[in-house]
Write a protein that holds these residues in place. Structure first.
Motif, short mmCIF file in Angstrom:
data_model
loop_
_atom_site.label_atom_id
_atom_site.label_comp_id
_atom_site.label_asym_id
_atom_site.label_seq_id
_atom_site.Cartn_x
_atom_site.Cartn_y
_atom_site.Cartn_z
N GLU A 49 10.81 -3.04 -0.53
CA GLU A 49 10.94 -4.40 -0.02
C GLU A 49 9.60 -4.83 0.59
OE1 GLU A 49 13.43 -7.16 3.21
OE2 GLU A 49 13.97 -5.06 2.91
N ALA A 50 9.12 -5.98 0.17
CA ALA A 50 7.85 -6.50 0.69
C ALA A 50 8.06 -7.05 2.09
CB ALA A 50 7.31 -7.58 -0.23
N ILE A 145 -5.88 0.42 -7.38
CA ILE A 145 -5.41 1.72 -6.88
C ILE A 145 -3.91 1.92 -7.08
CG2 ILE A 145 -7.30 1.84 -5.22
CD1 ILE A 145 -5.29 1.22 -3.00
N GLY A 146 -3.25 0.97 -7.73
CA GLY A 146 -1.86 1.18 -8.11
C GLY A 146 -0.82 0.65 -7.15
N MET A 147 -1.20 -0.24 -6.24
CA MET A 147 -0.20 -0.87 -5.39
C MET A 147 0.62 -1.85 -6.22
SD MET A 147 -2.61 -1.35 -1.99
CE MET A 147 -1.37 -2.15 -0.96
N SER A 148 1.81 -2.18 -5.78
CA SER A 148 2.72 -3.00 -6.57
C SER A 148 2.26 -4.45 -6.59
CB SER A 148 4.13 -2.92 -5.98
OG SER A 148 4.22 -3.71 -4.80
N ASP A 149 2.88 -5.24 -7.49
CA ASP A 149 2.54 -6.66 -7.55
C ASP A 149 3.13 -7.43 -6.38
OD1 ASP A 149 5.21 -6.60 -8.26
OD2 ASP A 149 4.92 -7.43 -10.28
N LYS A 150 3.89 -6.74 -5.53
CA LYS A 150 4.40 -7.37 -4.30
C LYS A 150 3.35 -7.37 -3.19
CE LYS A 150 9.16 -5.89 -5.23
NZ LYS A 150 10.31 -5.08 -4.73
N ARG A 183 6.05 1.62 0.23
CA ARG A 183 5.41 2.44 -0.82
C ARG A 183 3.95 2.02 -1.00
NH1 ARG A 183 8.44 5.21 -4.14
NH2 ARG A 183 10.15 3.69 -4.00
N ASP A 184 3.69 0.72 -0.96
CA ASP A 184 2.31 0.24 -1.05
C ASP A 184 1.46 0.80 0.08
OD1 ASP A 184 2.63 -1.38 -3.33
OD2 ASP A 184 3.37 -3.05 -2.12
N GLY A 189 -2.64 4.38 2.14
CA GLY A 189 -3.02 5.43 3.08
C GLY A 189 -3.44 6.71 2.38
N GLN A 190 -2.70 7.08 1.33
CA GLN A 190 -3.04 8.28 0.56
C GLN A 190 -4.42 8.17 -0.06
OE1 GLN A 190 -1.16 8.61 -3.18
NE2 GLN A 190 -1.62 10.79 -3.47
#
Length: 427
Positions: A49-50, A145-150, A183-184, A189-190
């Motif tokens: 959830e954004a 870096i693969g974060m979501s489109d949200k 998750r983003d 952070g990772q």
């Protein structure tokens, strides 16, 4: 040694505790816990959830800054100018005067220890010219870096328009507000600590004077740092091995925290968003403490219940693909070994039956001698829960090309064998 077998697409059973949500009873709107090395998810709750991340958005400002340092576009001693906008942006910080100059290093101290909005904006302007141009870099990096489109950034600070008092500073031309999923935040952070581990040299500092002449030091908003003892109340939240990463709080976001801790060689990254106190009529200090109480639950779950297990060892034979075909060699095949090892964080005491493996010959029957030991001949995917890793499969030995005499007689033998097969087909 773990036997390797071919497998079809694997859907993890809901009964497996390794990926089922444990009964943590977190008082948060969203949370996630991952392995910092691989990104393997150990726990998640409403992680997609954004939500407003508040100052956790500054992890992206830190990431881009560290990237600029690594590529040589900036140096630690470059002087950064504080504009009128930066000095007046408001919120956490308030350490910098208009037209003041500090080094990149000192600005990062202010950002990472004191969550300084003024230092964050000053760095953004120094790197990109304007905060808006820097925000464009943030959104581009989020995709990279693969974060979501949200995930969407509208400032270098995580402040919303409602957080800014000066009407002139509210005129941000970018649409929407800064949003991230848990998750983003974990991905960001990772990547921050994996790509630029030196950031932890900044985030782990409990307190520090920004200038030698300052009367008081900046104190870290992260109460879980060892040595963080602003008060007896805060002292109780210190967590062994924790050395970052970023707090955040606004009226819209509530109290948030992306944490990271290292114990016995295992580093975890946790995220809690909009943590709530369980106390009746909590005061401000108790409301702020909620994010650290919930983070402790997450990290304790990870460290107490999981351990690293090697499920595929380097130089192991592959049961389902012991050899691959080889042309123009003395022998007709070459043996196969794994080129590396694969490990997962697994529940303590869990066996390896939940690990699925699939070996693939990538030579498509076209491998031709000579072959050198270590030449890639295939791949193996290893799946545990929702995490999949890949290891190369390689030739186990050198194989020379067969001589012309041997190849000639092999060709003749093949020819007569085919004739024999044809004659048998007539009867």
């Amino acid at each position: 040694m773990l036997a390797v077998s071919l497998a079809v697409t694997f859907v993890p059973p809901s009964s497996s505790k390794a990926w089922a949500a444990p009964e943590l009873k977190l008082n948060v709107k969203s949370a996630i816990l991952i392995d910092a090395e691989s990104g393997q998810v150990l726990y998640e709750n409403n992680a997609d959830e954004a939500l407003p991340p508040a100052s956790m958005a500054k992890m992206m400002t830190e990431y881009i800054l560290m990237e600029q340092i690594k590529t040589g576009k900036l140096s630690w001693e470059n002087m950064v100018h504080t504009s009128h906008y930066a000095a007046n942006v408001g919120g956490s910080g308030g350490m910098l005067a208009e037209n003041e100059q500090l080094s990149v290093r000192d600005m990062l101290y202010a950002l990472s220890i004191y969550s300084s909005n003024d230092a964050s904006v000053a760095l953004a302007e120094h790197i990109a010219g304007t905060e808006q141009q820097f925000v464009a870099m943030m959104n581009e990096k989020a995709k990279e870096i693969g974060m979501s489109d949200k995930a969407h950034f509208t400032s270098a600070t995580g402040l919303t328009r409602d957080d800014i008092d000066d009407p002139e500073l509210k005129s941000n031309p970018l649409e929407g507000e800064t949003l991230m999923t848990a998750r983003d935040a974990a991905i960001l952070g990772q990547r921050l600590i994996k790509d630029y581990p030196e950031i932890l040299d900044f985030t782990k500092i409990p307190s520090k004077k920004l200038r030698e002449a300052d009367q008081y030091p900046m104190t870290n908003w992260n109460w879980m740092l060892e040595g963080k003892a602003n008060s007896e109340f805060q002292k109780q939240f210190a967590y062994p091995g924790l050395d970052g990463l970023k707090t955040g709080s606004t009226d819209a976001a509530g109290y948030c925290f992306t944490g990271t801790a290292l114990r016995n060689g295992m580093r975890l990254v946790s995220v809690v968003m909009n943590a709530q106190s369980t106390k009746q009529n909590p005061n401000k200090q108790e409301r702020e403490a909620a994010r650290f109480i919930e983070t402790r639950k997450l990290l304790d779950y990870g460290f107490n219940n999981f351990e690293a297990k090697t499920v595929v060892k380097k130089d192991s034979a592959v049961e389902s693909l012991p050899t691959v075909p080889l042309k123009k060699a003395v022998g007709k095949t070459v043996p196969v070994l794994t080129a590396g090892e694969v490990s997962f964080l697994m529940l303590k005491g869990e066996n390896e039956s939940n690990v699925k493996l699939e070996a693939t010959d990538t030579t498509q029957g076209k491998l031709t001698a000579p072959v050198k030991k270590g030449d890639e001949v295939g791949t193996m995917t290893v799946t545990y829960g929702k995490t999949t890793k890949t290891v190369k499969l390689v030739a186990a030995e050198d194989v020379k090309k067969a001589g012309a005499f041997r190849l000639f007689f092999r060709s003749v033998g093949g020819f007569f064998s085919r004739i024999g097969d044809t004659i048998k087909g007539w009867f």
